[in-house]
Write a protein that holds these residues in place. Structure first.
Motif, PDB file in Angstrom:
ATOM      1  N   PRO A  50      25.713 -55.005  38.848  1.00 13.17           N
ATOM      2  CA  PRO A  50      24.282 -55.318  39.010  1.00 13.17           C
ATOM      3  C   PRO A  50      24.040 -56.537  39.888  1.00 13.17           C
ATOM      4  CG  PRO A  50      25.027 -55.925  36.814  1.00 13.17           C
ATOM      5  CD  PRO A  50      26.134 -55.135  37.437  1.00 13.17           C
ATOM      6  N   ILE A  51      25.029 -57.435  39.959  1.00 16.31           N
ATOM      7  CA  ILE A  51      24.905 -58.616  40.815  1.00 16.31           C
ATOM      8  C   ILE A  51      24.922 -58.183  42.275  1.00 16.31           C
ATOM      9  CG2 ILE A  51      26.010 -60.769  41.546  1.00 16.31           C
ATOM     10  CD1 ILE A  51      27.091 -61.017  38.666  1.00 16.31           C
ATOM     11  N   ARG A  52      25.841 -57.289  42.624  1.00 14.02           N
ATOM     12  CA  ARG A  52      25.940 -56.815  44.007  1.00 14.02           C
ATOM     13  C   ARG A  52      24.695 -56.026  44.420  1.00 14.02           C
ATOM     14  NH1 ARG A  52      32.285 -55.162  43.224  1.00 14.02           N
ATOM     15  NH2 ARG A  52      33.125 -57.262  43.586  1.00 14.02           N
ATOM     16  N   GLU A  53      24.169 -55.237  43.485  1.00 18.65           N
ATOM     17  CA  GLU A  53      22.939 -54.499  43.781  1.00 18.65           C
ATOM     18  C   GLU A  53      21.775 -55.467  43.997  1.00 18.65           C
ATOM     19  OE1 GLU A  53      22.287 -50.619  41.553  1.00 18.65           O
ATOM     20  OE2 GLU A  53      23.791 -51.567  40.269  1.00 18.65           O
ATOM     21  N   SER A  54      21.729 -56.506  43.179  1.00 18.48           N
ATOM     22  CA  SER A  54      20.664 -57.513  43.308  1.00 18.48           C
ATOM     23  C   SER A  54      20.774 -58.256  44.625  1.00 18.48           C
ATOM     24  CB  SER A  54      20.741 -58.510  42.142  1.00 18.48           C
ATOM     25  OG  SER A  54      20.576 -57.854  40.911  1.00 18.48           O
ATOM     26  N   ILE A  55      21.990 -58.540  45.036  1.00 13.46           N
ATOM     27  CA  ILE A  55      22.219 -59.231  46.306  1.00 13.46           C
ATOM     28  C   ILE A  55      21.709 -58.381  47.467  1.00 13.46           C
ATOM     29  CG2 ILE A  55      24.038 -59.918  47.944  1.00 13.46           C
ATOM     30  CD1 ILE A  55      25.578 -61.037  45.505  1.00 13.46           C
ATOM     31  N   ARG A  56      21.960 -57.075  47.404  1.00 11.89           N
ATOM     32  CA  ARG A  56      21.465 -56.181  48.471  1.00 11.89           C
ATOM     33  C   ARG A  56      19.932 -56.189  48.512  1.00 11.89           C
ATOM     34  NH1 ARG A  56      26.054 -52.940  47.049  1.00 11.89           N
ATOM     35  NH2 ARG A  56      24.871 -51.784  45.490  1.00 11.89           N
ATOM     36  N   MET A  57      19.310 -56.205  47.350  1.00 10.23           N
ATOM     37  CA  MET A  57      17.843 -56.235  47.273  1.00 10.23           C
ATOM     38  C   MET A  57      17.288 -57.544  47.841  1.00 10.23           C
ATOM     39  SD  MET A  57      17.515 -54.624  43.442  1.00 10.23           S
ATOM     40  CE  MET A  57      15.738 -54.897  43.244  1.00 10.23           C
ATOM     41  N   LEU A  58      17.956 -58.650  47.513  1.00 12.18           N
ATOM     42  CA  LEU A  58      17.501 -59.964  47.984  1.00 12.18           C
ATOM     43  C   LEU A  58      17.766 -60.146  49.474  1.00 12.18           C
ATOM     44  CD1 LEU A  58      18.691 -62.019  44.910  1.00 12.18           C
ATOM     45  CD2 LEU A  58      16.316 -61.766  45.657  1.00 12.18           C
ATOM     46  N   GLU A  59      18.801 -59.483  49.973  1.00  9.78           N
ATOM     47  CA  GLU A  59      19.057 -59.501  51.420  1.00  9.78           C
ATOM     48  C   GLU A  59      17.927 -58.763  52.135  1.00  9.78           C
ATOM     49  OE1 GLU A  59      22.526 -58.255  54.654  1.00  9.78           O
ATOM     50  OE2 GLU A  59      22.358 -57.163  52.756  1.00  9.78           O
ATOM     51  N   LYS A  60      17.495 -57.644  51.560  1.00  3.25           N
ATOM     52  CA  LYS A  60      16.398 -56.874  52.135  1.00  3.25           C
ATOM     53  C   LYS A  60      15.095 -57.676  52.102  1.00  3.25           C
ATOM     54  CE  LYS A  60      14.196 -52.336  51.871  1.00  3.25           C
ATOM     55  NZ  LYS A  60      14.136 -51.033  51.138  1.00  3.25           N
ATOM     56  N   ASP A  61      14.939 -58.513  51.073  1.00  7.08           N
ATOM     57  CA  ASP A  61      13.746 -59.362  50.946  1.00  7.08           C
ATOM     58  C   ASP A  61      13.758 -60.520  51.939  1.00  7.08           C
ATOM     59  OD1 ASP A  61      12.786 -57.839  48.897  1.00  7.08           O
ATOM     60  OD2 ASP A  61      13.380 -59.210  47.295  1.00  7.08           O
ATOM     61  N   ARG A 157       8.020 -61.797  53.210  1.00 12.56           N
ATOM     62  CA  ARG A 157       8.024 -62.484  51.921  1.00 12.56           C
ATOM     63  C   ARG A 157       9.148 -63.485  51.783  1.00 12.56           C
ATOM     64  NH1 ARG A 157       7.346 -57.035  48.680  1.00 12.56           N
ATOM     65  NH2 ARG A 157       5.165 -56.570  49.101  1.00 12.56           N
ATOM     66  N   GLY A 158      10.348 -63.094  52.255  1.00 12.01           N
ATOM     67  CA  GLY A 158      11.505 -63.957  52.076  1.00 12.01           C
ATOM     68  C   GLY A 158      11.312 -65.342  52.664  1.00 12.01           C
ATOM     69  N   ILE A 159      11.101 -65.410  53.962  1.00 14.92           N
ATOM     70  CA  ILE A 159      10.948 -66.703  54.629  1.00 14.92           C
ATOM     71  C   ILE A 159       9.676 -67.411  54.167  1.00 14.92           C
ATOM     72  CG2 ILE A 159       9.781 -65.726  56.635  1.00 14.92           C
ATOM     73  CD1 ILE A 159      11.161 -67.827  58.340  1.00 14.92           C
ATOM     74  N   ASN A 160       8.680 -66.642  53.754  1.00 11.86           N
ATOM     75  CA  ASN A 160       7.422 -67.238  53.304  1.00 11.86           C
ATOM     76  C   ASN A 160       7.615 -68.048  52.019  1.00 11.86           C
ATOM     77  OD1 ASN A 160       4.673 -67.643  53.872  1.00 11.86           O
ATOM     78  ND2 ASN A 160       4.074 -66.105  52.373  1.00 11.86           N
ATOM     79  N   VAL A 161       8.603 -67.671  51.216  1.00  8.26           N
ATOM     80  CA  VAL A 161       8.919 -68.431  49.997  1.00  8.26           C
ATOM     81  C   VAL A 161       9.269 -69.863  50.350  1.00  8.26           C
ATOM     82  CG1 VAL A 161      10.636 -68.714  48.162  1.00  8.26           C
ATOM     83  CG2 VAL A 161       9.668 -66.459  48.615  1.00  8.26           C
ATOM     84  N   PHE A 162      10.130 -70.043  51.364  1.00 10.25           N
ATOM     85  CA  PHE A 162      10.554 -71.387  51.777  1.00 10.25           C
ATOM     86  C   PHE A 162       9.409 -72.141  52.435  1.00 10.25           C
ATOM     87  CE2 PHE A 162      14.284 -68.578  52.028  1.00 10.25           C
ATOM     88  CZ  PHE A 162      15.101 -69.186  51.097  1.00 10.25           C
ATOM     89  N   TYR A 163       8.613 -71.413  53.175  1.00  7.56           N
ATOM     90  CA  TYR A 163       7.469 -71.988  53.893  1.00  7.56           C
ATOM     91  C   TYR A 163       6.466 -72.587  52.913  1.00  7.56           C
ATOM     92  CZ  TYR A 163       3.246 -71.709  56.920  1.00  7.56           C
ATOM     93  OH  TYR A 163       2.102 -71.958  57.630  1.00  7.56           O
ATOM     94  N   ARG A 164       6.042 -71.789  51.926  1.00 14.11           N
ATOM     95  CA  ARG A 164       5.068 -72.274  50.946  1.00 14.11           C
ATOM     96  C   ARG A 164       5.629 -73.399  50.095  1.00 14.11           C
ATOM     97  NH1 ARG A 164       2.293 -66.706  48.618  1.00 14.11           N
ATOM     98  NH2 ARG A 164       1.272 -66.090  50.535  1.00 14.11           N
ATOM     99  N   LYS A 165       6.894 -73.254  49.708  1.00  7.86           N
ATOM    100  CA  LYS A 165       7.520 -74.262  48.854  1.00  7.86           C
ATOM    101  C   LYS A 165       7.570 -75.615  49.555  1.00  7.86           C
ATOM    102  CE  LYS A 165      11.509 -74.804  45.813  1.00  7.86           C
ATOM    103  NZ  LYS A 165      11.893 -76.168  46.176  1.00  7.86           N
TER     104      LYS A 165
END
Length: 222
Positions: A50-61, A157-165
């Motif tokens: 499940p960690i590897r699957e989550s990593i793939r999802m977060l890479e897509k994000d 969404r991904g890069i926007n997380v760092f931007y807003r933070k």
């Protein structure tokens, strides 16, 4: 339930995904930091699948970068990344607002309203850190009912997380100004004033970006 809040059930992949995403969004996993599958597996008491699957999802994000060698790190955006993201947001989000005002359903309007109120609670500090805040911008994009727009904005969404933070960390009072701007956007959507919704969203995105650039210039001077 583990101390991390991850339960062992069929939705384990989603829970691990949410856990890692939260670690990135709260800064516990910093930009450029490497993820160690073995450590995550031990900390969460889950297998690596499940960690590897989550990593793939977060890479897509757009939150993680997976190297050809197999290493995984948290994305570390450059100034050019932020600029390019802004160039997309300042066109696509006002367009989403335009169509949200035209096409939103009653249910979607209530979702936007709930997200707006969550923002107000966040501003006054009455929302727990453990609560998942409804995303005002996301609710508007969904209400555009344009699947192409929804898909394209989702890639930001991904890069926007760092931007807003980075904006909120440097200027916590910006949340108050953002809430005022959100109110104007919301009222235009309520009134089905598509041009007004587009105008106020563009002003809001431009305001965010100008503040971000000002903060960056101040850091360079220091």
């Amino acid at each position: 339930m583990l101390s991390t809040g991850v339960k062992k059930n069929p939705n384990l992949k989603t829970q691990v995904y949410n856990y890692l995403k939260n670690q990135i969004m709260t800064g516990k996993l910093r930009p450029g930091e490497r993820l160690i599958e073995e450590k995550i597996s031990t900390d969460l008491e889950v297998s690596r699948s499940p960690i590897r699957e989550s990593i793939r999802m977060l890479e897509k994000d757009g939150l993680l970068k997976v190297k050809k060698t197999g290493g995984v790190t948290v994305v570390k955006p450059t100034m050019q990344d932020f600029q390019h993201m802004y160039e997309c947001r300042v066109e696509m989000e006002p367009l989403s607002s335009f169509y949200a005002a035209k096409r939103r359903s009653s249910e979607q309007l209530e979702t936007i309203r709930a997200a707006l109120l969550k923002g107000k609670n966040f501003q006054t500090g009455s929302t727990s850190k453990d609560d998942e805040l409804l995303n005002f911008h996301e609710a508007i994009v969904q209400a555009s009912n344009n699947q192409w727009l929804i898909s394209m904005v989702s890639h930001l969404r991904g890069i926007n997380v760092f931007y807003r933070k980075s904006i909120i960390e440097e200027n916590p009072f910006h949340v108050e100004q953002a809430y005022i701007e959100h109110q104007k956007i919301f009222q235009a959507i309520v009134d089905q004033d598509s041009e007004g919704a587009r105008k106020y969203m563009k002003i809001h995105i431009e305001s965010d970006y100008n503040l971000f650039m000002e903060l960056c210039r101040k850091k360079e001077v220091k």
